[in-house]
Design an enzyme around this catalytic site. Structure first.
Site, PDB file in Angstrom:
ATOM      1  N   LYS A   1       4.033  -2.884  -9.259  1.00 42.30           N
ATOM      2  CA  LYS A   1       4.158  -4.014  -8.332  1.00 42.30           C
ATOM      3  C   LYS A   1       3.349  -5.226  -8.799  1.00 42.30           C
ATOM      4  O   LYS A   1       3.849  -6.336  -8.819  1.00 42.30           O
ATOM      5  CB  LYS A   1       3.698  -3.634  -6.913  1.00 42.30           C
ATOM      6  CG  LYS A   1       4.599  -2.637  -6.216  1.00 42.30           C
ATOM      7  CD  LYS A   1       4.245  -2.495  -4.740  1.00 42.30           C
ATOM      8  CE  LYS A   1       2.852  -1.948  -4.477  1.00 42.30           C
ATOM      9  NZ  LYS A   1       2.623  -0.581  -4.980  1.00 42.30           N
TER      10      LYS A   1
ATOM     11  N   ARG B   1      -3.852   3.861 -16.552  1.00 38.82           N
ATOM     12  CA  ARG B   1      -3.855   2.406 -16.298  1.00 38.82           C
ATOM     13  C   ARG B   1      -5.238   1.786 -16.525  1.00 38.82           C
ATOM     14  O   ARG B   1      -6.254   2.333 -16.106  1.00 38.82           O
ATOM     15  CB  ARG B   1      -3.418   2.188 -14.845  1.00 38.82           C
ATOM     16  CG  ARG B   1      -3.456   0.753 -14.401  1.00 38.82           C
ATOM     17  CD  ARG B   1      -2.542   0.528 -13.242  1.00 38.82           C
ATOM     18  NE  ARG B   1      -3.063   1.018 -11.968  1.00 38.82           N
ATOM     19  CZ  ARG B   1      -2.437   0.797 -10.809  1.00 38.82           C
ATOM     20  NH1 ARG B   1      -1.300   0.136 -10.775  1.00 38.82           N
ATOM     21  NH2 ARG B   1      -2.955   1.263  -9.692  1.00 38.82           N
TER      22      ARG B   1
ATOM     23  N   ARG C   1      -9.581   1.362 -12.342  1.00 47.08           N
ATOM     24  CA  ARG C   1      -9.898   1.216 -10.918  1.00 47.08           C
ATOM     25  C   ARG C   1     -10.451   2.522 -10.379  1.00 47.08           C
ATOM     26  O   ARG C   1      -9.933   3.590 -10.687  1.00 47.08           O
ATOM     27  CB  ARG C   1      -8.624   0.860 -10.146  1.00 47.08           C
ATOM     28  CG  ARG C   1      -8.415  -0.616 -10.035  1.00 47.08           C
ATOM     29  CD  ARG C   1      -7.068  -0.945  -9.469  1.00 47.08           C
ATOM     30  NE  ARG C   1      -6.748  -0.263  -8.220  1.00 47.08           N
ATOM     31  CZ  ARG C   1      -5.637  -0.497  -7.522  1.00 47.08           C
ATOM     32  NH1 ARG C   1      -4.751  -1.371  -7.954  1.00 47.08           N
ATOM     33  NH2 ARG C   1      -5.399   0.149  -6.403  1.00 47.08           N
TER      34      ARG C   1
HETATM   35  P1  AMP Z   1      -3.339  -1.973  -4.145  1.00 48.00           P
HETATM   36  O1  AMP Z   1      -4.095  -2.835  -5.079  1.00 48.00           O
HETATM   37  O2  AMP Z   1      -2.158  -2.690  -3.508  1.00 48.00           O
HETATM   38  O3  AMP Z   1      -2.931  -0.655  -4.752  1.00 48.00           O
HETATM   39  O4  AMP Z   1      -4.323  -1.633  -2.927  1.00 48.00           O
HETATM   40  C1  AMP Z   1      -5.503  -0.913  -3.134  1.00 48.00           C
HETATM   41  C2  AMP Z   1      -6.053  -0.390  -1.816  1.00 48.00           C
HETATM   42  O5  AMP Z   1      -6.331  -1.489  -0.947  1.00 48.00           O
HETATM   43  C3  AMP Z   1      -5.112   0.500  -1.030  1.00 48.00           C
HETATM   44  O6  AMP Z   1      -5.135   1.854  -1.487  1.00 48.00           O
HETATM   45  C4  AMP Z   1      -5.689   0.334   0.379  1.00 48.00           C
HETATM   46  O7  AMP Z   1      -6.879   1.066   0.530  1.00 48.00           O
HETATM   47  C5  AMP Z   1      -6.049  -1.137   0.403  1.00 48.00           C
HETATM   48  N1  AMP Z   1      -4.922  -1.976   0.866  1.00 48.00           N
HETATM   49  C6  AMP Z   1      -4.215  -2.893   0.150  1.00 48.00           C
HETATM   50  N2  AMP Z   1      -3.269  -3.469   0.905  1.00 48.00           N
HETATM   51  C7  AMP Z   1      -3.345  -2.875   2.127  1.00 48.00           C
HETATM   52  C8  AMP Z   1      -2.614  -3.012   3.339  1.00 48.00           C
HETATM   53  N3  AMP Z   1      -1.581  -3.858   3.456  1.00 48.00           N
HETATM   54  N4  AMP Z   1      -3.000  -2.250   4.404  1.00 48.00           N
HETATM   55  C9  AMP Z   1      -4.029  -1.407   4.311  1.00 48.00           C
HETATM   56  N5  AMP Z   1      -4.743  -1.207   3.197  1.00 48.00           N
HETATM   57  C10 AMP Z   1      -4.412  -1.933   2.107  1.00 48.00           C
END
Ligand code: AMP
Length: 215
Positions: free
Chosen positions: A13, A127, A161
């Site tokens: 994404k 990653r 990460r």
């Molecule tokens: P990402 O970078 O999109 O994979 O997000 C990393 C982490 O941030 C996720 O595993 C959640 O803990 C938190 N997070 C990101 N976006 C959201 C969202 N829309 N709602 C809740 N938690 C989020």
């Protein structure tokens, strides 16, 4: 255009969002990036989010929706945006609809990046992400940087990460299935869903996505 990108962790994404946002001249809004920025700046919001992120759980809606709304209200997002990682459950999707309706706006498309679970686990485990820009993404075997640990694009330091560890990934996938996947039906019912396979070269996936969005 107002677009939402969905797909499991590791679907690409962030990578696709960066290219699509550039092609479409709209800002890329990633709630994950916003949380990570808050954590590295030591803000109150970052402190509230950190434990949930470390565990691979969703940050509570009370924190997330307000943060996403603030970002969408910035002047650069007035003409459209590409949301990456938001909404992540049906109540966030409903809140987004209410937010947009209040401004007389609506979403144009929801792009679903489809990828098999085995592939996702392999992608995430290898990653590596640049500290300067999270759209500079590498993979130890699929897309290794020229010099180990150094970003080809900007020379930044590459890191893994914390929530990309295997145990956390399993929980993130579980959270995806139980909480995020229902938004796919929610958007299908609104006639907004566009699903594309997210396998293959990054540029091929971007082209597939652009073609699907043009339709
Ligand atoms: P990402 O970078 O999109 O994979 O997000 C990393 C982490 O941030 C996720 O595993 C959640 O803990 C938190 N997070 C990101 N976006 C959201 C969202 N829309 N709602 C809740 N938690 C989020």
């Amino acid at each position: 255009m107002r677009i939402v990108l969905v797909g499991p962790p590791g679907a690409g994404k962030g990578t696709q969002a960066a290219f699509l946002a550039k092609n479409l001249s709209i800002p890329h809004i990633s709630t994950g990036d916003l949380f990570r920025a808050n954590i590295s700046q030591g803000t109150e919001l970052g402190k509230q989010a950190k434990a949930f992120m470390d565990a691979g759980d969703l940050v509570p809606d009370e924190v997330t929706i307000g943060m996403a709304k603030d970002r969408m209200e910035q002047p650069d997002a007035a003409g459209g945006f590409l949301l990456d990682g938001f909404p992540r459950n049906v109540s966030q999707a409903e809140a987004l609809d209410v937010m947009l309706q209040a401004e007389g706006m609506k979403l144009d498309a929801v792009l679903d990046l489809e990828v098999e679970e085995d592939e996702v686990v392999k992608r995430i485990a290898g990653r590596r992400i640049c500290r300067n820009d999270s759209s500079h993404v590498f993979h130890v075997t699929y897309a290794p940087p020229k010099a180990e640990g150094v970003c080809d694009t900007c020379g930044g330091e590459l890191y893994q990460r914390g929530d990309d560890s295997e145990a956390t990934v399993r929980n993130r996938l579980e959270v995806y299935h139980t909480q995020t996947e229902p938004i796919i039906d929610y958007y299908k019912a609104q006639g907004l869903l566009v699903t594309i396979p997210a396998l293959g070269e990054v540029s091929d996936v971007t082209k597939r996505a652009m073609d699907a969005l043009k339709k």
